[in-house]
Design a protein around this motif. Structure first.
Motif, mmCIF file in Angstrom:
data_model
loop_
_atom_site.group_PDB
_atom_site.id
_atom_site.type_symbol
_atom_site.label_atom_id
_atom_site.label_comp_id
_atom_site.label_asym_id
_atom_site.label_seq_id
_atom_site.Cartn_x
_atom_site.Cartn_y
_atom_site.Cartn_z
ATOM 1 N N ASP A 53 0.825 -1.216 0.000
ATOM 2 C CA ASP A 53 0.000 0.000 0.000
ATOM 3 C C ASP A 53 0.855 1.261 0.000
ATOM 4 O O ASP A 53 0.373 2.352 -0.324
ATOM 5 C CB ASP A 53 -0.963 0.017 1.188
ATOM 6 C CG ASP A 53 -0.277 0.022 2.556
ATOM 7 O OD1 ASP A 53 0.959 -0.172 2.617
ATOM 8 O OD2 ASP A 53 -0.979 0.209 3.565
ATOM 9 N N SER A 87 -1.960 -4.144 2.894
ATOM 10 C CA SER A 87 -1.574 -3.132 3.870
ATOM 11 C C SER A 87 -0.578 -3.748 4.852
ATOM 12 O O SER A 87 -0.104 -4.874 4.649
ATOM 13 C CB SER A 87 -2.811 -2.583 4.586
ATOM 14 O OG SER A 87 -3.529 -3.621 5.227
ATOM 15 N N PRO A 137 -6.509 -4.357 1.888
ATOM 16 C CA PRO A 137 -6.411 -3.630 3.164
ATOM 17 C C PRO A 137 -6.938 -4.476 4.320
ATOM 18 O O PRO A 137 -7.739 -5.391 4.119
ATOM 19 C CB PRO A 137 -7.313 -2.410 2.929
ATOM 20 C CG PRO A 137 -8.327 -2.886 1.942
ATOM 21 C CD PRO A 137 -7.618 -3.866 1.044
ATOM 22 N N TYR A 175 -1.498 5.821 5.772
ATOM 23 C CA TYR A 175 -1.790 4.990 4.610
ATOM 24 C C TYR A 175 -3.261 4.628 4.668
ATOM 25 O O TYR A 175 -3.751 4.129 5.687
ATOM 26 C CB TYR A 175 -0.930 3.716 4.602
ATOM 27 C CG TYR A 175 0.542 3.990 4.417
ATOM 28 C CD1 TYR A 175 0.985 4.868 3.436
ATOM 29 C CD2 TYR A 175 1.494 3.373 5.216
ATOM 30 C CE1 TYR A 175 2.329 5.140 3.268
ATOM 31 C CE2 TYR A 175 2.842 3.631 5.048
ATOM 32 C CZ TYR A 175 3.252 4.518 4.074
ATOM 33 O OH TYR A 175 4.590 4.777 3.910
#
Length: 309
Positions: A112, A161, A225, A262
């Motif tokens: 990410d 992520s 994510p 992020y």
């Protein structure tokens, strides 16, 4: 074939597939101890070495390469960017050439961090990397998309992520916090500790990747994510609470170009994730029960140092 399969996420993924060929150089982050209990074929090799890759692909008739091989620590990239260029870019180009020549599918594990500080970045967001590490990963992604377009290479890109869980090197924030708290040492936190990250348990990531190896569509990018964002300081405090110990926090000078947040979303996937506190509890338990694994790493420079700058 799983390149970098003796590393943190790579070894977790290798537990999800049947007898992979693991191709790994065994740098400081790759360890055979990570593969205990995994039925596999091991080849010590370097993705920067084209002939080693070619020999392995031909010998084992490899049809899919899942690439975890990478230099990943941002601090190390700021101190020396060259090895990140060599492994994360040149190494990936080698893999692409192999896939082009031998009609092999490439599954690239990105990050990410290639999006930089953007809110709710989807797969088609522009790439704005901030560190030499994230720049090298973004460059690799661009080469992959170019090879798909120009040569028709069958490749996909997966961008998870922040991962955490068992077998993560103690240079990283979560295991570093656990181990330093166990040893009664201070935990250095950059700036005010208000940097926000999105966390996903490594076994969840491994399962998503295993699914996409088969179902991912050529040329597609997939965000993975965790959907569990928190600041570094809150994360460290949560770990201390779960351990029943007060972490000794020491705020240190922030690192150059440090991304504050992020934030990534997935528009193509649906999957279950382990709740953060549950995953942290599992991770803490693993480090408590596997001191033999992390003890040899205590002299690592990036575990010992308070700050890099």
């Amino acid at each position: 074939m799983v390149t970098g399969g003796a590393g943190f996420i790579g070894s977790s993924f290798s537990r999800e597939v049947k007898k992979p060929v693991i191709f790994d150089l065994l740098t400081y982050a790759g360890r055979l101890e990570n593969l205990i209990g995994v039925d596999h074929i091991f080849v010590k090799g370097d993705i920067r070495n084209y002939s080693q890759l070619e020999d392995t692909v031909k010998k084992y008739d490899i049809k899919i390469i899942v690439n975890f091989s990478a230099e990943t620590h941002v601090d190390r990239s700021i101190n020396n960017a060259h090895i990140f260029l060599d492994t994360n870019v040149y190494g990936v180009v080698n893999l692409l050439e192999i896939c082009r020549r031998y009609d092999t599918r490439l599954v690239q594990i990105s990050t990410d961090e290639v999006y930089g500080e953007q809110e709710n970045a989807t797969e088609d967001f522009p790439l704005r990397p901030s560190s030499p590490y994230s720049a090298s990963k973004a460059s690799a992604d661009m080469f992959i998309l170019a090879y798909v377009r120009t040569y028709g290479v069958d490749a996909i890109i997966i961008r998870p992520s922040n991962n955490y869980g068992p077998r993560q090197h103690i240079e990283k924030l979560i295991p570093k916090t656990i181990v330093r708290t166990l040893l009664g040492l201070e935990i250095p936190i950059y700036g005010k500790g208000d940097q926000e990250r999105d966390w996903i348990y490594v076994e969840d990531t491994a399962k998503v990747i295993a699914q996409l190896v088969e179902t991912g569509k050529k040329g597609e990018i997939y965000n993975v994510p965790g959907g569990q964002r928190t600041t570094n300081i809150k994360l460290v405090e949560m770990i201390g609470e779960l351990m029943g110990r007060e972490p000794k926090i020491k705020f240190v000078k922030d690192r150059p170009g440090h991304d504050k947040k992020y934030s990534m979303v997935s528009t193509k996937l649906s999957y279950k994730v382990t709740p953060l506190k549950e995953g942290l509890s599992k991770t803490i338990k693993w480090y408590l029960e596997n001191e033999w694994w992390w003890r040899p790493l205590l002299n690592d420079e990036y575990f010992l140092r308070e700050t890099s700058w």
